[in-house]
Design a protein around this motif. Structure first.
Motif, PDB file in Angstrom:
ATOM      1  N   UNK A  61      75.958  -6.887 -32.124  1.00 49.77           N
ATOM      2  CA  UNK A  61      74.726  -6.819 -32.910  1.00 49.77           C
ATOM      3  C   UNK A  61      73.868  -8.063 -32.686  1.00 49.77           C
ATOM      4  N   UNK A  62      74.506  -9.225 -32.641  1.00 49.63           N
ATOM      5  CA  UNK A  62      73.761 -10.477 -32.440  1.00 49.63           C
ATOM      6  C   UNK A  62      73.056 -10.484 -31.096  1.00 49.63           C
ATOM      7  N   UNK A  63      73.728  -9.979 -30.076  1.00 48.38           N
ATOM      8  CA  UNK A  63      73.125  -9.929 -28.738  1.00 48.38           C
ATOM      9  C   UNK A  63      71.979  -8.922 -28.701  1.00 48.38           C
ATOM     10  N   UNK A  64      72.197  -7.769 -29.308  1.00 51.87           N
ATOM     11  CA  UNK A  64      71.216  -6.689 -29.231  1.00 51.87           C
ATOM     12  C   UNK A  64      69.943  -6.969 -30.024  1.00 51.87           C
ATOM     13  N   UNK A  65      70.003  -7.841 -31.010  1.00 52.53           N
ATOM     14  CA  UNK A  65      68.788  -8.147 -31.776  1.00 52.53           C
ATOM     15  C   UNK A  65      67.739  -8.834 -30.913  1.00 52.53           C
ATOM     16  N   UNK A  66      68.196  -9.561 -29.885  1.00 56.07           N
ATOM     17  CA  UNK A  66      67.278 -10.301 -29.040  1.00 56.07           C
ATOM     18  C   UNK A  66      66.700 -11.532 -29.717  1.00 56.07           C
ATOM     19  N   UNK A  67      67.250 -11.895 -30.872  1.00 58.03           N
ATOM     20  CA  UNK A  67      66.723 -13.021 -31.658  1.00 58.03           C
ATOM     21  C   UNK A  67      67.525 -14.301 -31.430  1.00 58.03           C
ATOM     22  N   UNK A  68      68.833 -14.158 -31.355  1.00 54.64           N
ATOM     23  CA  UNK A  68      69.719 -15.326 -31.370  1.00 54.64           C
ATOM     24  C   UNK A  68      69.964 -15.853 -29.960  1.00 54.64           C
ATOM     25  N   UNK A  69      69.871 -17.176 -29.821  1.00 50.72           N
ATOM     26  CA  UNK A  69      70.013 -17.818 -28.512  1.00 50.72           C
ATOM     27  C   UNK A  69      71.461 -18.041 -28.109  1.00 50.72           C
ATOM     28  N   UNK A  70      72.332 -18.237 -29.102  1.00 45.77           N
ATOM     29  CA  UNK A  70      73.725 -18.625 -28.850  1.00 45.77           C
ATOM     30  C   UNK A  70      74.641 -17.858 -29.787  1.00 45.77           C
ATOM     31  N   UNK A  71      75.789 -17.446 -29.286  1.00 48.09           N
ATOM     32  CA  UNK A  71      76.822 -16.849 -30.122  1.00 48.09           C
ATOM     33  C   UNK A  71      78.106 -17.642 -29.943  1.00 48.09           C
ATOM     34  N   UNK A  72      78.674 -18.056 -31.060  1.00 49.90           N
ATOM     35  CA  UNK A  72      79.988 -18.696 -31.028  1.00 49.90           C
ATOM     36  C   UNK A  72      81.008 -17.669 -31.502  1.00 49.90           C
ATOM     37  N   UNK A  73      82.039 -17.451 -30.717  1.00 54.82           N
ATOM     38  CA  UNK A  73      82.974 -16.366 -30.998  1.00 54.82           C
ATOM     39  C   UNK A  73      84.419 -16.769 -30.696  1.00 54.82           C
ATOM     40  N   UNK A  74      85.393 -16.066 -31.285  1.00 50.69           N
ATOM     41  CA  UNK A  74      86.796 -16.356 -31.006  1.00 50.69           C
ATOM     42  C   UNK A  74      87.267 -15.613 -29.761  1.00 50.69           C
ATOM     43  N   UNK A  75      87.963 -16.324 -28.891  1.00 51.47           N
ATOM     44  CA  UNK A  75      88.459 -15.708 -27.655  1.00 51.47           C
ATOM     45  C   UNK A  75      89.551 -16.597 -27.087  1.00 51.47           C
ATOM     46  N   UNK A  76      90.644 -15.982 -26.663  1.00 52.30           N
ATOM     47  CA  UNK A  76      91.758 -16.753 -26.106  1.00 52.30           C
ATOM     48  C   UNK A  76      92.718 -15.839 -25.357  1.00 52.30           C
ATOM     49  N   UNK A  77      93.755 -16.406 -24.820  1.00 48.50           N
ATOM     50  CA  UNK A  77      94.747 -15.646 -24.055  1.00 48.50           C
ATOM     51  C   UNK A  77      95.317 -14.476 -24.848  1.00 48.50           C
ATOM     52  N   UNK A  78      95.533 -14.670 -26.135  1.00 47.34           N
ATOM     53  CA  UNK A  78      96.143 -13.625 -26.951  1.00 47.34           C
ATOM     54  C   UNK A  78      95.137 -12.552 -27.362  1.00 47.34           C
ATOM     55  N   UNK A  79      93.957 -12.982 -27.780  1.00 47.40           N
ATOM     56  CA  UNK A  79      92.925 -12.059 -28.273  1.00 47.40           C
ATOM     57  C   UNK A  79      91.728 -12.081 -27.325  1.00 47.40           C
ATOM     58  N   UNK A  80      91.672 -11.096 -26.458  1.00 47.26           N
ATOM     59  CA  UNK A  80      90.656 -11.059 -25.400  1.00 47.26           C
ATOM     60  C   UNK A  80      89.564 -10.011 -25.643  1.00 47.26           C
ATOM     61  N   UNK A  81      89.463  -9.499 -26.859  1.00 45.91           N
ATOM     62  CA  UNK A  81      88.549  -8.393 -27.131  1.00 45.91           C
ATOM     63  C   UNK A  81      87.084  -8.723 -26.840  1.00 45.91           C
ATOM     64  N   UNK A  82      86.668  -9.945 -27.124  1.00 45.80           N
ATOM     65  CA  UNK A  82      85.241 -10.281 -26.992  1.00 45.80           C
ATOM     66  C   UNK A  82      84.767 -10.304 -25.540  1.00 45.80           C
ATOM     67  N   UNK A  83      85.669 -10.357 -24.587  1.00 48.82           N
ATOM     68  CA  UNK A  83      85.273 -10.380 -23.172  1.00 48.82           C
ATOM     69  C   UNK A  83      84.460  -9.156 -22.790  1.00 48.82           C
ATOM     70  N   UNK A  84      84.609  -8.066 -23.525  1.00 45.45           N
ATOM     71  CA  UNK A  84      83.867  -6.837 -23.245  1.00 45.45           C
ATOM     72  C   UNK A  84      82.360  -7.038 -23.355  1.00 45.45           C
ATOM     73  N   UNK A  85      81.930  -8.113 -24.039  1.00 43.63           N
ATOM     74  CA  UNK A  85      80.498  -8.344 -24.255  1.00 43.63           C
ATOM     75  C   UNK A  85      79.946  -9.508 -23.440  1.00 43.63           C
ATOM     76  N   UNK A  86      80.784 -10.138 -22.635  1.00 42.90           N
ATOM     77  CA  UNK A  86      80.330 -11.311 -21.886  1.00 42.90           C
ATOM     78  C   UNK A  86      79.196 -10.973 -20.919  1.00 42.90           C
ATOM     79  N   UNK A  87      79.337  -9.886 -20.209  1.00 42.92           N
ATOM     80  CA  UNK A  87      78.293  -9.512 -19.249  1.00 42.92           C
ATOM     81  C   UNK A  87      76.974  -9.208 -19.956  1.00 42.92           C
ATOM     82  N   UNK A  88      77.049  -8.512 -21.081  1.00 46.33           N
ATOM     83  CA  UNK A  88      75.834  -8.183 -21.827  1.00 46.33           C
ATOM     84  C   UNK A  88      75.150  -9.447 -22.320  1.00 46.33           C
ATOM     85  N   UNK A  89      75.934 -10.399 -22.770  1.00 46.84           N
ATOM     86  CA  UNK A  89      75.365 -11.666 -23.223  1.00 46.84           C
ATOM     87  C   UNK A  89      74.652 -12.377 -22.080  1.00 46.84           C
ATOM     88  N   UNK A  90      75.308 -12.426 -20.916  1.00 41.92           N
ATOM     89  CA  UNK A  90      74.713 -13.095 -19.753  1.00 41.92           C
ATOM     90  C   UNK A  90      73.412 -12.407 -19.337  1.00 41.92           C
TER      91      UNK A  90
END
Length: 318
Positions: free
Chosen positions: A170-199
């Motif tokens: 949602x933060x990426x799709x709004x087009x408003x926010x410049x930066x997103x800080x998110x949890x991501x690590x070896x154990x929990x890799x779910x957020x990687x699905x949005x890395x390309x969209x963010x870039x």
């Protein structure tokens, strides 16, 4: 120290960001009170050493105890050498409701003024919403308040701190926010699905929970019985660590740093040893394609269980 652009902000940050919660308040496994923390003068010296070692990105928040005040003292004569990221106070009231627009504006502006005073600066490089849930992200008034602060020059860029994948999307799709800080690590890799969209949208990604509050270090042993499955899974990384890494934390840091979309990764640092270890890890090579594939395959099968705030409430991290 490698530096990377923070999305489309025009800001360049070190790959390693100094996570400032531990110098401001008791936080993390085994840290129960002020007695377990370094002194203010030691924290100031640690921050100076981080700058001298190539770190230019420092993360804090209004809710991190004395963290902002300590950073203000450390950086008062070297403001131009650092990129400061801080977060405003929580917006929801005790009932979990969002106040009206005028009250929201007062909370956000008052919190920013408090941060500027503590940090001894007249601007913040990255100003963030703390724990931005979907309701907050869908509130146009909040985005408008932040946009106005950016136009006034009080903040250089605006961001959100998220937990869930749908919040990040949602933060990426709004087009408003410049930066997103998110949890991501070896154990929990779910957020990687949005890395390309963010870039693709020019949104800078800052990763926290890289070491899963210390579990992806030597501290991830002899855990509470309720975390037996987590501890057993952590041991699955041992074989990969033995392929050329001094320890699990090095693998964990280099894994996150190896994603091109990640601008910087936060590591909580509260002593010289942790700083040295983090520097050695981040300054090493990114992972090979083969090692990345193996690491991705070792994600924890039930990431929804990796709810550290819940574990804290249950007493499982004591």
């Amino acid at each position: 120290m490698r530096k990377k652009p923070l999305g489309k902000t025009g800001i360049t940050v070190s790959e390693l960001a100094f996570g400032g919660v531990e110098i401001g308040m008791p936080y993390g496994i085994g840290v129960k009170s002020q007695a377990d923390m370094i002194t203010e003068s030691e924290a100031v010296q640690l921050l100076h050493t981080a700058i001298e070692s190539g770190v230019n990105f420092f993360d804090t928040a209004r809710l991190y105890g004395n963290s902002e005040t300590i950073m203000g003292k450390a950086f008062q004569d070297r403001r131009g050498q650092v990129i400061l990221e801080t977060k405003c106070r929580q917006l929801r009231d005790t009932n979990g409701d969002l106040p009206d627009g005028a009250t929201l504006k007062k909370i956000i502006k008052t919190s920013l003024l408090e941060s500027l005073t503590a940090l001894q600066t007249d601007y913040v490089d990255v100003y963030m919403l703390h724990q931005a849930d979907l309701g907050i992200l869908e509130n146009d008034e909040i985005a408008r308040i932040f946009t106005d602060l950016k136009a006034q020059g009080a903040i250089r860029s605006m961001g959100v701190s998220t937990y869930a994948v749908e919040e990040t999307r949602k933060a990426i799709e709004t087009g408003v926010w410049d930066v997103v800080q998110l949890p991501f690590n070896l154990m929990d890799q779910r957020q990687a699905a949005l890395f390309d969209q963010a870039a693709e949208n020019g949104v800078g990604i800052v990763v926290r929970s890289v070491l899963l509050k210390g579990l992806l270090t030597s501290k991830g042993q002899q855990l509470h019985p309720a975390l037996a499955n987590v501890e057993n899974h952590l041991r699955r990384f041992d074989e990969l660590v033995q392929t050329g890494f001094p320890n699990l934390s090095t693998l964990a840091i280099r894994f996150v740093a190896s994603f091109p979309a990640v601008s910087s990764l936060l590591v909580g640092i509260d002593n010289q040893d942790y700083l040295n270890q983090s520097l050695a890890s981040i300054n090493g090579p990114h992972l090979s394609v083969e090692t990345m594939a193996r690491a991705k395959a070792l994600a924890f099968p039930d990431p929804a269980f990796l709810d550290l705030p819940y574990w804290d409430r249950m007493g499982w991290l004591n």
